[in-house]
Design a protein around this motif. Structure first.
Motif, short mmCIF file in Angstrom:
data_model
loop_
_atom_site.label_atom_id
_atom_site.label_comp_id
_atom_site.label_asym_id
_atom_site.label_seq_id
_atom_site.Cartn_x
_atom_site.Cartn_y
_atom_site.Cartn_z
N PRO A 1 34.79 40.59 41.58
CA PRO A 1 34.83 42.03 41.31
C PRO A 1 34.97 42.35 39.82
O PRO A 1 34.44 43.36 39.35
CB PRO A 1 36.05 42.53 42.09
CG PRO A 1 36.19 41.55 43.20
CD PRO A 1 35.80 40.23 42.60
N ALA A 2 35.66 41.49 39.07
CA ALA A 2 35.77 41.70 37.62
C ALA A 2 34.40 41.57 36.96
O ALA A 2 34.08 42.31 36.03
CB ALA A 2 36.76 40.71 37.02
N LEU A 3 33.58 40.65 37.46
CA LEU A 3 32.21 40.51 36.96
C LEU A 3 31.41 41.78 37.27
O LEU A 3 30.72 42.32 36.40
CB LEU A 3 31.54 39.29 37.56
CG LEU A 3 30.04 39.14 37.31
CD1 LEU A 3 29.75 38.96 35.83
CD2 LEU A 3 29.48 37.99 38.11
N LEU A 4 31.52 42.27 38.49
CA LEU A 4 30.80 43.50 38.86
C LEU A 4 31.27 44.67 38.00
O LEU A 4 30.44 45.47 37.54
CB LEU A 4 30.99 43.80 40.35
CG LEU A 4 30.36 42.80 41.32
CD1 LEU A 4 30.72 43.15 42.77
CD2 LEU A 4 28.85 42.73 41.14
N ASP A 5 32.56 44.77 37.76
CA ASP A 5 33.08 45.83 36.90
C ASP A 5 32.51 45.73 35.49
O ASP A 5 32.20 46.75 34.87
CB ASP A 5 34.61 45.78 36.83
CG ASP A 5 35.29 46.23 38.11
OD1 ASP A 5 34.62 46.85 38.97
OD2 ASP A 5 36.50 45.95 38.24
N ALA A 6 32.35 44.51 34.99
CA ALA A 6 31.85 44.30 33.62
C ALA A 6 30.42 44.82 33.43
O ALA A 6 30.04 45.16 32.32
CB ALA A 6 31.93 42.82 33.25
N VAL A 7 29.65 44.88 34.52
CA VAL A 7 28.27 45.39 34.43
C VAL A 7 28.14 46.79 35.04
O VAL A 7 27.03 47.32 35.13
CB VAL A 7 27.24 44.43 35.06
CG1 VAL A 7 27.17 43.13 34.28
CG2 VAL A 7 27.52 44.18 36.53
N GLY A 8 29.24 47.36 35.48
CA GLY A 8 29.21 48.71 36.02
C GLY A 8 28.62 48.83 37.41
O GLY A 8 28.06 49.87 37.76
N VAL A 9 28.76 47.78 38.21
CA VAL A 9 28.24 47.78 39.58
C VAL A 9 29.41 47.87 40.55
O VAL A 9 30.34 47.06 40.49
CB VAL A 9 27.40 46.50 39.86
CG1 VAL A 9 27.09 46.36 41.34
CG2 VAL A 9 26.13 46.52 39.03
N GLU A 10 29.36 48.86 41.43
CA GLU A 10 30.44 49.05 42.40
C GLU A 10 30.32 48.11 43.59
O GLU A 10 31.31 47.53 44.04
CB GLU A 10 30.43 50.50 42.88
CG GLU A 10 31.62 50.85 43.75
CD GLU A 10 31.64 52.33 44.09
OE1 GLU A 10 32.00 52.64 45.23
OE2 GLU A 10 31.30 53.15 43.22
N ARG A 11 29.08 47.96 44.12
CA ARG A 11 28.85 47.12 45.31
C ARG A 11 27.61 46.28 45.08
O ARG A 11 26.65 46.73 44.46
CB ARG A 11 28.65 47.99 46.55
CG ARG A 11 29.88 48.73 46.98
CD ARG A 11 29.59 49.72 48.09
NE ARG A 11 29.04 49.14 49.30
CZ ARG A 11 29.75 48.67 50.32
NH1 ARG A 11 31.06 48.72 50.27
NH2 ARG A 11 29.17 48.18 51.38
N ALA A 12 27.63 45.09 45.66
CA ALA A 12 26.48 44.19 45.54
C ALA A 12 26.36 43.36 46.81
O ALA A 12 27.31 43.22 47.58
CB ALA A 12 26.64 43.27 44.33
N VAL A 13 25.18 42.81 46.99
CA VAL A 13 24.96 41.79 48.02
C VAL A 13 25.41 40.48 47.40
O VAL A 13 24.95 40.11 46.32
CB VAL A 13 23.46 41.70 48.42
CG1 VAL A 13 23.25 40.55 49.39
CG2 VAL A 13 22.99 43.02 48.99
N LEU A 14 26.34 39.80 48.05
CA LEU A 14 26.83 38.51 47.55
C LEU A 14 26.10 37.39 48.27
O LEU A 14 26.04 37.37 49.50
CB LEU A 14 28.33 38.36 47.76
CG LEU A 14 29.23 39.43 47.15
CD1 LEU A 14 30.69 39.04 47.30
CD2 LEU A 14 28.89 39.70 45.70
#
Length: 126
Positions: free
Chosen positions: A83-96
């Motif tokens: 989630p810290a990686l997603l926050d760093a790029v401004g993405v709230e939700r992703a397919v993992l």
């Protein structure tokens, strides 16, 4: 691309195109490699997904490839790092998408941080 994630340098591949989820008809994909690997294990897959229009994040996990260390000590620590990686790029939700140990990491992330996960794909899971 280089990012600062949880205070450490993280190298993230994007499949050869700039990471821009707004230009993709699909949700962002986060591809997570297994133990003793790095983002290069996804090279062929990432190229095809990128060519199909997917917005990709393909990180070297901490302490792997070109990302600063040390390596995190557990699946749980890695699951909390995503989630810290997603926050760093401004993405709230992703397919993992996880391969091998990455499957365990993505599954744990979905359990611990469901608000950040839209779907899971587990490859080579045990």
């Amino acid at each position: 691309m280089q990012l600062n994630v949880a205070g450490k340098r993280c190298h993230v591949g994007t499949g050869g195109k700039p990471f821009d989820p707004a230009c993709s008809p699909y949700p962002p994909l986060l591809l997570v490699h297994g133990a003793a690997n790095d983002r290069d294990c996804w090279r062929r897959v990432a190229g095809g997904l990128s060519a199909a229009g997917c917005a990709l994040l393909v990180p070297d996990l901490p302490g792997h490839g070109l990302s600063a260390g040390p390596a995190l000590r557990s699946v749980e620590e890695l699951a909390d790092w995503l989630p810290a990686l997603l926050d760093a790029v401004g993405v709230e939700r992703a397919v993992l998408v996880g391969h091998s140990m990455g499957s365990l990491v993505t599954l744990e992330c979905a359990a611990r941080h469901p608000q950040h996960v839209s779907q899971l794909a587990l490859l080579g899971a045990s």
